[in-house]
Design a protein around this motif. Structure first.
Motif, PDB file in Angstrom:
ATOM      1  N   GLY A  19       3.065   6.426  -1.236  1.00  0.00           N
ATOM      2  CA  GLY A  19       2.006   5.449  -0.508  1.00  0.00           C
ATOM      3  C   GLY A  19       2.012   4.328   0.754  1.00  0.00           C
ATOM      4  N   THR A  20       0.828   5.207   1.527  1.00  0.00           N
ATOM      5  CA  THR A  20       1.418   3.877   2.963  1.00  0.00           C
ATOM      6  C   THR A  20       0.587   3.013   2.467  1.00  0.00           C
ATOM      7  N   VAL A  21       1.157   1.942   3.463  1.00  0.00           N
ATOM      8  CA  VAL A  21       0.780   0.559   3.359  1.00  0.00           C
ATOM      9  C   VAL A  21      -1.029   0.499   2.960  1.00  0.00           C
ATOM     10  N   ALA A  22      -1.041   1.110   4.044  1.00  0.00           N
ATOM     11  CA  ALA A  22      -2.770   1.339   4.168  1.00  0.00           C
ATOM     12  C   ALA A  22      -3.904   1.651   2.646  1.00  0.00           C
ATOM     13  N   GLU A  23      -2.648   2.841   2.310  1.00  0.00           N
ATOM     14  CA  GLU A  23      -2.984   3.190   0.695  1.00  0.00           C
ATOM     15  C   GLU A  23      -3.320   2.272  -0.573  1.00  0.00           C
ATOM     16  N   ILE A  24      -2.135   1.460  -0.176  1.00  0.00           N
ATOM     17  CA  ILE A  24      -1.480   0.095  -1.646  1.00  0.00           C
ATOM     18  C   ILE A  24      -2.367  -0.918  -1.001  1.00  0.00           C
ATOM     19  N   ALA A  25      -3.034  -1.219   0.105  1.00  0.00           N
ATOM     20  CA  ALA A  25      -3.432  -2.297  -0.029  1.00  0.00           C
ATOM     21  C   ALA A  25      -5.205  -1.771  -0.603  1.00  0.00           C
ATOM     22  N   LYS A  26      -5.773  -0.547  -0.281  1.00  0.00           N
ATOM     23  CA  LYS A  26      -7.044   0.105  -1.066  1.00  0.00           C
ATOM     24  C   LYS A  26      -6.980   0.326  -2.494  1.00  0.00           C
ATOM     25  N   LYS A  27      -5.778   0.112  -3.083  1.00  0.00           N
ATOM     26  CA  LYS A  27      -6.004   0.222  -4.546  1.00  0.00           C
ATOM     27  C   LYS A  27      -5.316  -1.275  -5.367  1.00  0.00           C
ATOM     28  N   ALA A  28      -4.988  -2.112  -4.191  1.00  0.00           N
ATOM     29  CA  ALA A  28      -4.949  -3.288  -4.429  1.00  0.00           C
ATOM     30  C   ALA A  28      -5.627  -3.797  -4.610  1.00  0.00           C
ATOM     31  N   GLN A  29      -7.277  -3.568  -3.518  1.00  0.00           N
ATOM     32  CA  GLN A  29      -8.593  -3.736  -3.577  1.00  0.00           C
ATOM     33  C   GLN A  29      -9.125  -3.995  -4.478  1.00  0.00           C
ATOM     34  N   MET A  44      12.650  -3.163   6.682  1.00  0.00           N
ATOM     35  CA  MET A  44      10.959  -3.449   6.788  1.00  0.00           C
ATOM     36  C   MET A  44       9.914  -3.055   8.723  1.00  0.00           C
ATOM     37  N   ARG A  45      10.414  -1.394   8.207  1.00  0.00           N
ATOM     38  CA  ARG A  45       9.660  -0.440   8.856  1.00  0.00           C
ATOM     39  C   ARG A  45       8.309  -1.407   9.108  1.00  0.00           C
ATOM     40  N   GLY A  46       7.731  -1.431   7.958  1.00  0.00           N
ATOM     41  CA  GLY A  46       5.678  -1.941   7.823  1.00  0.00           C
ATOM     42  C   GLY A  46       5.287  -2.576   8.392  1.00  0.00           C
ATOM     43  N   PHE A  47       7.004  -4.190   8.249  1.00  0.00           N
ATOM     44  CA  PHE A  47       6.618  -4.874   9.317  1.00  0.00           C
ATOM     45  C   PHE A  47       7.009  -5.514  10.690  1.00  0.00           C
ATOM     46  N   LYS A  48       7.871  -3.977  11.376  1.00  0.00           N
ATOM     47  CA  LYS A  48       8.088  -4.051  13.084  1.00  0.00           C
ATOM     48  C   LYS A  48       6.995  -3.174  13.583  1.00  0.00           C
ATOM     49  N   LYS A  57     -10.723  -7.119   2.334  1.00  0.00           N
ATOM     50  CA  LYS A  57     -10.504  -8.744   2.225  1.00  0.00           C
ATOM     51  C   LYS A  57      -8.618  -8.935   1.205  1.00  0.00           C
ATOM     52  N   VAL A  58      -7.617  -7.542   1.421  1.00  0.00           N
ATOM     53  CA  VAL A  58      -6.589  -7.640   0.921  1.00  0.00           C
ATOM     54  C   VAL A  58      -5.466  -8.240   1.608  1.00  0.00           C
ATOM     55  N   LEU A  59      -4.246  -8.940   1.625  1.00  0.00           N
ATOM     56  CA  LEU A  59      -3.761  -9.561   1.796  1.00  0.00           C
ATOM     57  C   LEU A  59      -2.321  -9.077   2.646  1.00  0.00           C
ATOM     58  N   VAL A  60      -2.141  -8.145   3.260  1.00  0.00           N
ATOM     59  CA  VAL A  60      -0.849  -7.008   2.958  1.00  0.00           C
ATOM     60  C   VAL A  60       1.047  -8.121   3.901  1.00  0.00           C
ATOM     61  N   LEU A  61       1.558  -8.470   2.463  1.00  0.00           N
ATOM     62  CA  LEU A  61       2.903  -9.269   2.829  1.00  0.00           C
ATOM     63  C   LEU A  61       3.815  -8.103   2.972  1.00  0.00           C
TER      64      LEU A  61
END
Length: 347
Positions: A19-29, A44-48, A57-61
Motif C-alpha cells: 500500500g501507498t502511504v495515502a492508502e494506508i492512511a485511508k485504511k487506518a481511518q 525513510m522514503r516516505g518521510f523524505k 483525521k489520521v496522523l501518519v508518522l
C-alpha cells in the motif's frame, strides 16, 4: 487525560508492503485509528518525500525498521536513515539515540514456520545491548507465522488469521519484566507488522496481513495531557512523548475495543498512571477500569499477585516494585487475551 489509538510497525510500497502511504492512511481511518507509524525496511522514503502528516483525521508518522537477517530495530522520531548493522546492533541503538529517537526491539523471539517463507525468522539474539526504549511484546504478523504449526493449520490461518491471536509473546513479556526489575524503564509495545501481501493459492485469492484487519487488532492506546490539535508537528511531539514515557497500553481491539481502559495508582486525592515513577507511601491502592467485563491480573515484579473479575477492579496491600495489568475478555465460554498495560514504578 485524553486517549488516542494508533497502530505501529507498518510496511508500505517503499519496502515489502503493497500500500501507498495515502492508502494506508485511508485504511487506518476506516479502522477508527487516530495515528499510524510506518516503519519500512532500511529506508525513510516516505518521510523524505514529505508524506508524513495528517490525512483527513489520521496522523501518519514515518520511522524505519533497521537490520535484515536478525536484530530488527524499529526507529521512531528520527530524521536520517540509519544503516543496518546486525553484527553490532548496539551501534544502531546508539545512532537512534543520537537523533533523539525512540528505539524498539521488534519481534524479539520470533520462531517462524516451515510452512511460510521457508521458515525464515528474525529474532533478536544480542541481549547485551543497552539504551533501547521498548520491546515489542505483541506482533500480529509474527504471531501468525509462529502459529503455522502444520500444513492443515497453515491453510486454515491463511483464510482465518484472527485465530492466530493467542496473546503477547510470553518470552518477550518475561524479558520486559526482567529488565524493569533491573531498574530499566523499558516500555511495552505492540504492532501489526502489516504488509498487506496478496497472492493466489491455486485459483483462490489470499491476503496476508491485511491493513484493515490488522489495524483493528493489535493496537497502541496512548494517554495525552492535552488534546491533539490537528497541527502535525505539535501532535507528532505529543504522540512520541507518550510512547517514550510508556503512557500507553497494548490491546487486541478486534472483538472488544479497549477504549476507556484505565490503570491508576491512588493515594488520598492524588492519581498516577502508566509510565509514572512514584515514591511509595503506605496506604496506596490501585484502581483498574475495563470497558467490558473481564478477568484482570495484577502483575508485581513479573509475578501474578491478584486476580479480579468484572469492570471495576480495586487492589490494595500495594508494595514497592513494578506493577502492570493483564486483562482477558470472555467469548464463547473462553477467555481471550485483551489488554496488556505499561507499568507503574513504585520506588
Amino acid at each position: 487525560m485524553y486517549e488516542y489509538v494508533g497502530n505501529l510497525h507498518i510496511h508500505s510500497v517503499y519496502s515489502d508492503g503493497t500500500g501507498t502511504v495515502a492508502e494506508i492512511a485511508k485504511k487506518a481511518q476506516r479502522a477508527g485509528l487516530d495515528f499510524v507509524v510506518i516503519t519500512d525496511h532500511e529506508n525513510m522514503r516516505g518521510f523524505k518525500k514529505g508524506e508524513e502528516g495528517y490525512y483527513n483525521k489520521v496522523l501518519v508518522l514515518i520511522g524505519m525498521e533497521i537490520n535484515d537477517t536478525c536484530c530488527h530495530y524499529l526507529a521512531l522520531n528520527i530524521k536520517e536513515e540509519i544503516e543496518n548493522n546486525t553484527l553490532n546492533p548496539q551501534q544502531v541503538i546508539d545512532q537512534v539515540n543520537e537523533q533523539g529517537g525512540i528505539g524498539i526491539i521488534a519481534h524479539p523471539f520470533e520462531k517462524g514456520s516451515p510452512f511460510y517463507a521457508r521458515g525464515i525468522a528474525f529474532p533478536w539474539n544480542q541481549w547485551q545491548v543497552k539504551g533501547f526504549q521498548g520491546i515489542e511484546i505483541w506482533n500480529f504478523c509474527s504471531g501468525w507465522k509462529d502459529n503455522l504449526e502444520s500444513r492443515l493449520k497453515a491453510i486454515f490461518l491463511l483464510f482465518w488469521p484472527r485465530f492466530c491471536i493467542t496473546g503477547p509473546d510470553k518470552e518477550a513479556l518475561k524479558k520486559l519484566d526482567f529488565l524493569q526489575g533491573q531498574g530499566e524503564k523499558v516500555a511495552a509495545f505492540g504492532g501489526s507488522d502489516a504488509h498487506n501481501i496478496r497472492f493466489r493459492l491455486g485459483f483462490i485469492p489470499v491476503m496476508v496481513g491485511s491493513y484493515l484487519k490488522t489495524f483493528r487488532s493489535v493496537n497502541m492506546h496512548i494517554l495525552l495531557k492535552e488534546k491533539l490539535t490537528g497541527d502535525y508537528k505539535k501532535d507528532k511531539v505529543k504522540i512520541y512523548e507518550a510512547l517514550r514515557q510508556g503512557r500507553s497500553w497494548v490491546a487486541d481491539d478486534y472483538r472488544r475495543n479497549s477504549r476507556g481502559f484505565s490503570f491508576n495508582l491512588k493515594y488520598e486525592d492524588r492519581t498516577w498512571t502508566m509510565g509514572d515513577e512514584v515514591e511509595y507511601r503506605e496506604g496506596m491502592w490501585i484502581e483498574v477500569f475495563t470497558p467490558h467485563k473481564s478477568r484482570v491480573r495484577l502483575i508485581h515484579n513479573g509475578q501474578r499477585v491478584a486476580v479480579s473479575q468484572g469492570r471495576k477492579h480495586v487492589f490494595k496491600s500495594i508494595e514497592k516494585g513494578v506493577y502492570r495489568i493483564e486483562a482477558d475478555y470472555m467469548i464463547l465460554g473462553c477467555y481471550r487475551p485483551w489488554i496488556y498495560s505499561n507499568s507503574i514504578f513504585l520506588v
